[in-house]
Enzyme design. Structure first.
Site, PDB file in Angstrom:
ATOM      1  N   SER A 108       0.858  -1.185   0.000  1.00  0.00           N
ATOM      2  CA  SER A 108       0.000   0.000   0.000  1.00  0.00           C
ATOM      3  C   SER A 108       0.892   1.233   0.000  1.00  0.00           C
ATOM      4  O   SER A 108       2.028   1.186   0.481  1.00  0.00           O
ATOM      5  CB  SER A 108      -0.841  -0.019   1.274  1.00  0.00           C
ATOM      6  N   SER A 109       0.353   2.348  -0.494  1.00  0.00           N
ATOM      7  CA  SER A 109       1.159   3.577  -0.506  1.00  0.00           C
ATOM      8  C   SER A 109       1.381   4.128   0.904  1.00  0.00           C
ATOM      9  O   SER A 109       2.228   4.994   1.099  1.00  0.00           O
ATOM     10  CB  SER A 109       0.494   4.637  -1.384  1.00  0.00           C
ATOM     11  N   TYR A 137      -1.200  -0.797  10.082  1.00  0.00           N
ATOM     12  CA  TYR A 137      -1.379  -1.446   8.774  1.00  0.00           C
ATOM     13  C   TYR A 137      -0.064  -1.378   7.986  1.00  0.00           C
ATOM     14  O   TYR A 137       0.368  -2.367   7.390  1.00  0.00           O
ATOM     15  CB  TYR A 137      -2.498  -0.709   8.034  1.00  0.00           C
ATOM     16  N   HIS A 180     -12.932   4.017   2.756  1.00  0.00           N
ATOM     17  CA  HIS A 180     -12.014   5.062   2.292  1.00  0.00           C
ATOM     18  C   HIS A 180     -12.821   6.259   1.792  1.00  0.00           C
ATOM     19  O   HIS A 180     -14.035   6.190   1.631  1.00  0.00           O
ATOM     20  CB  HIS A 180     -11.123   4.514   1.168  1.00  0.00           C
TER      21      HIS A 180
HETATM   22  O1  GFB Z   1      -9.282   7.384   2.142  1.00  0.00           O
HETATM   23  P1  GFB Z   1      -8.899   7.695   3.531  1.00  0.00           P
HETATM   24  O2  GFB Z   1      -9.754   7.134   4.599  1.00  0.00           O
HETATM   25  O3  GFB Z   1      -7.442   7.171   3.824  1.00  0.00           O
HETATM   26  O4  GFB Z   1      -8.872   9.280   3.737  1.00  0.00           O
HETATM   27  P2  GFB Z   1      -5.930   7.692   3.731  1.00  0.00           P
HETATM   28  C1  GFB Z   1      -8.270  10.145   2.824  1.00  0.00           C
HETATM   29  C2  GFB Z   1      -8.543  11.590   3.203  1.00  0.00           C
HETATM   30  O5  GFB Z   1      -9.925  11.875   2.976  1.00  0.00           O
HETATM   31  C3  GFB Z   1      -8.273  11.947   4.668  1.00  0.00           C
HETATM   32  C4  GFB Z   1     -10.480  12.547   4.076  1.00  0.00           C
HETATM   33  O6  GFB Z   1      -7.700  13.233   4.717  1.00  0.00           O
HETATM   34  C5  GFB Z   1      -9.683  11.975   5.259  1.00  0.00           C
HETATM   35  O7  GFB Z   1      -9.787  12.815   6.393  1.00  0.00           O
HETATM   36  N1  GFB Z   1     -11.922  12.309   4.149  1.00  0.00           N
HETATM   37  C6  GFB Z   1     -12.880  13.266   3.972  1.00  0.00           C
HETATM   38  C7  GFB Z   1     -12.563  11.156   4.398  1.00  0.00           C
HETATM   39  N2  GFB Z   1     -14.100  12.772   4.139  1.00  0.00           N
HETATM   40  C8  GFB Z   1     -13.946  11.448   4.396  1.00  0.00           C
HETATM   41  C9  GFB Z   1     -14.876  10.397   4.653  1.00  0.00           C
HETATM   42  O8  GFB Z   1     -16.094  10.577   4.690  1.00  0.00           O
HETATM   43  N3  GFB Z   1     -14.331   9.154   4.846  1.00  0.00           N
HETATM   44  C10 GFB Z   1     -12.978   8.914   4.813  1.00  0.00           C
HETATM   45  N4  GFB Z   1     -12.523   7.657   5.004  1.00  0.00           N
HETATM   46  N5  GFB Z   1     -12.079   9.921   4.613  1.00  0.00           N
HETATM   47  C11 GFB Z   1      -5.489   5.167   3.940  1.00  0.00           C
HETATM   48  C12 GFB Z   1      -5.011   4.246   5.014  1.00  0.00           C
HETATM   49  O9  GFB Z   1      -5.168   6.458   4.334  1.00  0.00           O
HETATM   50  O10 GFB Z   1      -4.856   4.943   2.727  1.00  0.00           O
HETATM   51  C13 GFB Z   1      -5.161   2.843   4.569  1.00  0.00           C
HETATM   52  O11 GFB Z   1      -5.720   4.492   6.180  1.00  0.00           O
HETATM   53  C14 GFB Z   1      -4.673   2.600   3.145  1.00  0.00           C
HETATM   54  O12 GFB Z   1      -4.416   2.086   5.434  1.00  0.00           O
HETATM   55  C15 GFB Z   1      -5.090   3.690   2.179  1.00  0.00           C
HETATM   56  O13 GFB Z   1      -3.287   2.543   3.141  1.00  0.00           O
HETATM   57  C16 GFB Z   1      -4.412   3.589   0.850  1.00  0.00           C
HETATM   58  O14 GFB Z   1      -5.532   7.917   2.310  1.00  0.00           O
HETATM   59  O15 GFB Z   1      -5.684   8.829   4.645  1.00  0.00           O
END
Ligand code: GFB
Length: 309
Positions: A108-109, A137, A180
């Site tokens: 994962s990135s 993770y 996500h």
């Molecule tokens: O996609 P995400 O949950 O994961 O969040 P990461 C990306 C960005 O979107 C963060 C914002 O800055 C969140 O605060 N965001 C805005 C939201 N609204 C929302 C929402 O309703 N839901 C979610 N989930 N985010 C992941 C890792 O990090 O990247 C995993 O946690 C995995 O382990 C993945 O590696 C590739 O990009 O921050």
């Protein structure tokens, strides 16, 4: 890979595994092995060994993992670390012991340092501290990469590791807490439009930048790498462009046709400020992504309407 070779797709019900199975079927592979969690518990070493001993898959795509978005990662650190370590250790070891010809591990990135130089080169792995919201993770995934490299060094096991950027597409998890950002926003804007809400709450400040790869592009890249990439060096899989979360929210709002406001909930974490992969190594192999973000979101929204909403 010949069309009759036995190919095990671990995690075939997930976003990545289901895309791989679709593509392998399309390409005429007739011997695709899959097992649901109920049929085979990948955290159980004995069961995993028995499965490999019986079926001896020639090729393995390791797409089974406990995954989730920023909040899920932050809330279930024990599961994200422990389950992933157990699953990947069992599967890598069993594949080696039972003669798998080639093994593809998915990282994962988020394995890269929080403040890695952008775009992120593969060589920045383990050069600085991780992003705390997903370090559990990330540590598990880094252990998986190292295990593949160690088995290659010590035993000559033919394993490669691909690092996809943030993924999306049909079969994604649309849960509002654990998913996500991209599927979460599709759901939020869809529901707000249906209910006639005045605004949609987007987590964080909207300033973090993310790169989004459609899972059908990823599956295509993984098949390509299985055929053409042989190295202990990890390889990034991305599109080479990123956007802010605010821009993503605006794009999804437009595609869904919601006319209300976008507001930001800054009590929620932003996570890493930017995560754009350097895809030079991948480009050198001759592969590139083909699904534009706007088209990918549109078709994912259609999938959501047909299967979830
Ligand atoms: O996609 P995400 O949950 O994961 O969040 P990461 C990306 C960005 O979107 C963060 C914002 O800055 C969140 O605060 N965001 C805005 C939201 N609204 C929302 C929402 O309703 N839901 C979610 N989930 N985010 C992941 C890792 O990090 O990247 C995993 O946690 C995995 O382990 C993945 O590696 C590739 O990009 O921050």
């Amino acid at each position: 890979m010949n069309s009759t070779d036995t190919i095990f797709v671990a995690g075939h019900r997930g976003l990545v595994g289901s895309a791989l199975v679709r593509l392998l079927n399309e390409r005429g592979h007739t011997n695709i092995l899959t097992r649901s969690r109920g049929e085979l518990d990948l955290t159980n070493q004995h069961d995993v060994n028995s499965f490999f001993s019986e079926h001896k898959p020639a090729y393995v795509f390791m797409a089974a993992a406990k995954v989730g978005g920023i909040l899920a990662n932050n809330t279930y650190p024990a599961d994200f670390l422990g389950k992933n370590l157990a699953i990947q250790t069992n599967v890598i070891d069993a594949a080696y012991r039972h003669g798998t010809r080639k093994f593809l591990f998915l990282g994962s990135s988020c394995i890269y340092p929080k403040f890695a130089e952008q775009p992120i080169r593969e060589s920045s792995l383990l050069t600085a501290p991780l992003e705390p919201t997903n370090e559990w993770y990330a540590i598990a995934k880094i252990a998986g990469i190292k295990m593949c490299q160690a088995y290659r060094k010590q035993y000559g096991f033919n394993s490669i590791s691909a690092m996809p950027t943030n993924l999306y597409g049909p079969g994604d998890n649309f849960d509002l807490q654990d998913s996500h950002v991209l599927p979460a926003l599709i759901r939020k804007f869809h529901m707000a439009k249906q209910r006639g809400d005045a605004f949609v709450l987007v987590w964080g400040t909207g300033t973090p930048r993310r790169e989004f790869l459609h899972v059908d592009d990823l599956a295509d890249a993984l098949l390509y790498l299985m055929e053409h990439y042989d190295s202990e060096e990890i390889i990034n899989v991305g599109v080479g462009e990123d956007i802010t979360i605010r821009e993503l929210a605006e794009l999804i709002r437009e595609i869904i046709g919601y006319e209300g406001e976008i507001r930001f909930d800054t009590s929620k974490p932003d996570g890493t400020p930017r995560k754009l992969l350097d895809i030079s190594r991948l480009s050198e192999t001759g592969w590139r992504a083909s699904i534009a973000l706007r088209d990918g979101i549109r078709s994912t929204y259609d999938w959501y309407l047909d299967n979830v909403a």
